[in-house]
Design a protein around this motif. Structure first.
Motif, PDB file in Angstrom:
ATOM      1  N   ARG A  58       0.837  -1.201   0.000  1.00 36.53           N
ATOM      2  CA  ARG A  58       0.000   0.000   0.000  1.00 36.53           C
ATOM      3  C   ARG A  58       0.873   1.253   0.000  1.00 36.53           C
ATOM      4  N   ARG A  63      -4.848  -5.008  -1.934  1.00 40.45           N
ATOM      5  CA  ARG A  63      -6.260  -5.374  -2.077  1.00 40.45           C
ATOM      6  C   ARG A  63      -7.104  -4.486  -1.155  1.00 40.45           C
ATOM      7  N   ASN A  64      -8.242  -3.999  -1.682  1.00 38.15           N
ATOM      8  CA  ASN A  64      -9.166  -3.234  -0.845  1.00 38.15           C
ATOM      9  C   ASN A  64     -10.054  -4.200  -0.059  1.00 38.15           C
ATOM     10  N   PRO A  65     -10.935  -3.708   0.812  1.00 42.89           N
ATOM     11  CA  PRO A  65     -11.771  -4.621   1.607  1.00 42.89           C
ATOM     12  C   PRO A  65     -12.618  -5.583   0.784  1.00 42.89           C
ATOM     13  N   ALA A  66     -12.915  -5.202  -0.466  1.00 42.42           N
ATOM     14  CA  ALA A  66     -13.696  -6.085  -1.338  1.00 42.42           C
ATOM     15  C   ALA A  66     -12.824  -7.130  -2.027  1.00 42.42           C
ATOM     16  N   GLY A  67     -11.497  -7.089  -1.770  1.00 39.68           N
ATOM     17  CA  GLY A  67     -10.592  -8.054  -2.387  1.00 39.68           C
ATOM     18  C   GLY A  67     -10.089  -7.646  -3.752  1.00 39.68           C
TER      19      GLY A  67
END
Length: 287
Positions: A58, A63-67
């Motif tokens: 980052r 990956r964001n919280p939605a993957g």
């Protein structure tokens, strides 16, 4: 929209100049894979660009919280796919396996925070111009007071396995590297005080220090060895259609200011390297 249109013109121009014959009358699946087919022709025929990216770095690649894969380097990869009119397929890589994945053909392109150093050029085709730059530094607890790198001689520092700066830090300053394969492992080791500090990319340390999690840490020393980053293709592709096409893409990102924009959107402080490259390559007549 103007950036995408310009990118598509760049791609089509590159394909024409390189003499790449694209499928026309038959469906891609019906044509099979021609003998001696170039990587770029294969990507166009299959409609898929396989890209090795970081999933733990980052805000360059994660990956964001939605993957979903997001970050500055993910935007770069998506723009390549958009320009070619294909789908981007992401494969997570780390420093220890990213060159191997590319050399063995598991991915077509690698955009994964890789510094451009001589020994890596013998394994993969690092595309020029470079797209980013950084040095290395150390993240330490605020309770650790050092003012000179030589004070670290003989001290243990956590690090990522395969990072290019592990060797110069060892040779120049006599530090002892305690290597881990992933970022999460290093973070845990540092917080458990299993090492004096974390030797890491200075840009990323600056991002970390802006978060509450690392408010009790600092970066007291001067950064070392500012080194450009390079995206890579397979060594055999470097002087072929795909390597030359990617060289044009990077030049276009610098010239158009796209990298500066993606950097800002990712919340990264403006890189002096990107500013210099934009000034050197931008269209001075149009601007």
């Amino acid at each position: 929209m103007r950036l995408i249109a310009a990118s598509r013109r760049l791609a089509l121009g590159a394909l024409v100049c390189l003499g790449l014959a694209l499928p026309s009358s038959l469906p891609a699946a019906a044509q099979g894979a021609p003998a001696g087919e170039s990587t770029l022709a294969k990507i166009m025929r299959e409609g898929v660009l396989r890209v090795g990216v970081r999933a733990d770095y980052r805000p360059w690649g994660f990956r964001n919280p939605a993957g979903e894969f997001v970050g500055l380097e993910i935007e770069m990869a998506r723009d390549v796919a958009r320009t070619l009119g294909v789908r981007a397929e992401f494969t997570p890589v780390i420093a220890a396996n990213r060159m191997q994945f590319l050399a063995q053909g598991q991915i077509d392109l690698m955009i994964a925070t890789m510094s451009d150093v001589a020994d890596r050029r013998r394994v993969v085709g690092i595309v020029h111009p470079n797209y980013y730059s950084s040095g290395f530094n150390i993240l330490m607890p605020r309770s650790v007071n050092v003012t000179d790198w030589n004070q670290l001689r003989g001290r243990q520092l956590c690090a990522i396995q395969g990072a290019w700066y592990n060797r110069p830090a060892t040779e120049r300053f006599g530090v002892e590297i305690v290597a881990f394969t992933g970022i999460a492992e290093v973070e845990t080791a540092l917080e458990q005080r299993r090492c004096l500090g974390w030797i890491y990319d200075d840009n990323l340390i600056a991002v970390m220090l802006a978060s509450d999690r690392w408010k009790d840490y600092h970066q007291p020393l001067a950064s070392q060895n500012d080194t450009p980053w390079g995206l890579a293709v397979r060594l055999a592709d470097l002087e072929g259609p795909f390597g030359r096409f990617m060289s044009g893409m990077v030049a276009h990102w610098h010239r158009s200011g796209a990298l500066l924009r993606w950097e800002k959107e990712a919340g990264i402080a403006q890189s002096p390297f990107l500013k210099r490259m934009n000034e050197a390559l931008r269209d001075h007549i149009a601007n």
